[in-house]
Design a protein around this motif. Sequence first.
Motif, PDB file in Angstrom:
ATOM      1  N   THR A 269       0.783  -1.237   0.000  1.00  0.00           N
ATOM      2  CA  THR A 269       0.000   0.000   0.000  1.00  0.00           C
ATOM      3  C   THR A 269       0.820   1.296   0.000  1.00  0.00           C
ATOM      4  O   THR A 269       0.441   2.237  -0.711  1.00  0.00           O
ATOM      5  CB  THR A 269      -0.994   0.018   1.184  1.00  0.00           C
ATOM      6  OG1 THR A 269      -0.301  -0.282   2.403  1.00  0.00           O
ATOM      7  CG2 THR A 269      -2.104  -0.994   0.970  1.00  0.00           C
TER       8      THR A 269
ATOM      9  N   TYR B 252       0.035   3.704  -3.261  1.00  0.00           N
ATOM     10  CA  TYR B 252      -0.702   4.967  -3.165  1.00  0.00           C
ATOM     11  C   TYR B 252       0.034   6.094  -3.884  1.00  0.00           C
ATOM     12  O   TYR B 252      -0.558   6.876  -4.630  1.00  0.00           O
ATOM     13  CB  TYR B 252      -0.937   5.335  -1.700  1.00  0.00           C
ATOM     14  CG  TYR B 252      -1.764   6.598  -1.540  1.00  0.00           C
ATOM     15  CD1 TYR B 252      -3.140   6.580  -1.790  1.00  0.00           C
ATOM     16  CD2 TYR B 252      -1.171   7.799  -1.193  1.00  0.00           C
ATOM     17  CE1 TYR B 252      -3.902   7.734  -1.676  1.00  0.00           C
ATOM     18  CE2 TYR B 252      -1.920   8.965  -1.075  1.00  0.00           C
ATOM     19  CZ  TYR B 252      -3.290   8.918  -1.325  1.00  0.00           C
ATOM     20  OH  TYR B 252      -4.037  10.070  -1.227  1.00  0.00           O
TER      21      TYR B 252
ATOM     22  N   TYR C 126      -4.110  -5.451   6.282  1.00  0.00           N
ATOM     23  CA  TYR C 126      -4.135  -4.016   5.994  1.00  0.00           C
ATOM     24  C   TYR C 126      -5.224  -3.310   6.811  1.00  0.00           C
ATOM     25  O   TYR C 126      -6.372  -3.793   6.856  1.00  0.00           O
ATOM     26  CB  TYR C 126      -4.467  -3.762   4.518  1.00  0.00           C
ATOM     27  CG  TYR C 126      -3.562  -4.418   3.516  1.00  0.00           C
ATOM     28  CD1 TYR C 126      -2.444  -3.758   3.014  1.00  0.00           C
ATOM     29  CD2 TYR C 126      -3.840  -5.689   3.024  1.00  0.00           C
ATOM     30  CE1 TYR C 126      -1.622  -4.350   2.066  1.00  0.00           C
ATOM     31  CE2 TYR C 126      -3.034  -6.292   2.081  1.00  0.00           C
ATOM     32  CZ  TYR C 126      -1.923  -5.622   1.610  1.00  0.00           C
ATOM     33  OH  TYR C 126      -1.116  -6.213   0.670  1.00  0.00           O
TER      34      TYR C 126
ATOM     35  N   LEU D 175      -6.139   0.560   3.030  1.00  0.00           N
ATOM     36  CA  LEU D 175      -6.360  -0.266   1.843  1.00  0.00           C
ATOM     37  C   LEU D 175      -7.353   0.385   0.890  1.00  0.00           C
ATOM     38  O   LEU D 175      -7.141   0.413  -0.325  1.00  0.00           O
ATOM     39  CB  LEU D 175      -6.865  -1.652   2.267  1.00  0.00           C
ATOM     40  CG  LEU D 175      -7.112  -2.654   1.130  1.00  0.00           C
ATOM     41  CD1 LEU D 175      -5.822  -2.937   0.372  1.00  0.00           C
ATOM     42  CD2 LEU D 175      -7.703  -3.948   1.692  1.00  0.00           C
TER      43      LEU D 175
ATOM     44  N   VAL E 168      -6.000   3.041  -1.441  1.00  0.00           N
ATOM     45  CA  VAL E 168      -5.295   2.503  -2.610  1.00  0.00           C
ATOM     46  C   VAL E 168      -6.287   1.908  -3.608  1.00  0.00           C
ATOM     47  O   VAL E 168      -6.204   2.162  -4.815  1.00  0.00           O
ATOM     48  CB  VAL E 168      -4.259   1.443  -2.184  1.00  0.00           C
ATOM     49  CG1 VAL E 168      -3.678   0.718  -3.403  1.00  0.00           C
ATOM     50  CG2 VAL E 168      -3.142   2.100  -1.386  1.00  0.00           C
TER      51      VAL E 168
END
Length: 364
Positions: free
Chosen positions: A87, A91, A113, A118, A121
């Motif tokens: 992640t 991102y 996560y 999460l 993303v």
Amino acid sequence: MVLDSFDIGGTETHVLSLVEEMVSRNLKVIVLGKNGLVKKSFLDLGCKVFEVNYPNHKNEQQLAEFSTMVKNIIINEKINVIHAHQTPSAYLIFSIAKDLNIPTVFTVHGTYYPIEQLTQVLNLTSKIISVSYPVYNYIQNNTSLNSFIVPNGINTQKYTFGTITNLRNELNIPPDATLLMYASRLTWAKGKICLTLLKACKNLKLRGFDIHVVIVGKGTYFKKITKLADKIHVLCESKFIHILGERQDMETLLSSADCVIGTGRVALEAMSCGKPVIAVGNHGYFGVIDKDHYEEAWKCYFGDHGSISKSSRRIFFRDISKLISKKDFLHKMGVDLREWVETEFNIKEMTNRTLEIYESCKGE
């Protein structure tokens, strides 16, 4: 392909296997991540690697410079799909990709996560891949998004029977001794599992079982594990625990073992080498993977994303003692496990599925 870093771990090995298969099909693959030991393995495949230092999210100047660099890589290398696996890096890169209208794919490797992180993303992602059923369900239950299930793929020609290994000679392990192996990042739950396993192995040794234990991996629990091993050696008056640290020759190490204790990708690699597996991971304990429980083991991703109980030294003692008491049966079990991996988790098929997902991104 985007990674947080080129460290040694299941996610990085997953990506390495995928890239290796793609490169063998003459696909152009660029890999981006922070420097680490696995970087050389990617370079050895012949693909271009960009080593980066990810910027501080709050530093506007660093973010702007990083964005310019990544945009130049995407444009100059004619990238038409970006696939990320963790992640923090996803991102940053996906935010840049969105400005360039480049489709993105994110593989969710676990249920660990934080859902807010999460979701940030996944909202930037064109297509989502889940590596297991529990991960698929986690996404379904916590977001309004759909994903495709594509398990870890194993190169069954690399992870196979009969790989030549001198590990027993190197560690002075007698040919008749049972060699147990635990391989993992030695952090968080998996570090604790290793400590519990060693305590069970102490009891096995004191009960007269002729065992040697090999620990592969490194992490925050490494010192604790080393200290515990030293104490056990004094108590048992025998040095039978061998702590190797980080290694990149897992196919030869796994081929040396009589039984592997692990989860996720390690479990799959071990089974591909024809080794019986006791599955235990972040979520908890599954136990011996046998023919009657293949589907159940896969659906909890070998203890990493689901489990049937907590791990304990008592459970380890029970299952290891039962398993290694049937030495003649271990080979037959290993043959069956390898056949299952060849059929269900072959890297060629998993690459086919991944490429189909890439194709489906076109025009979106």
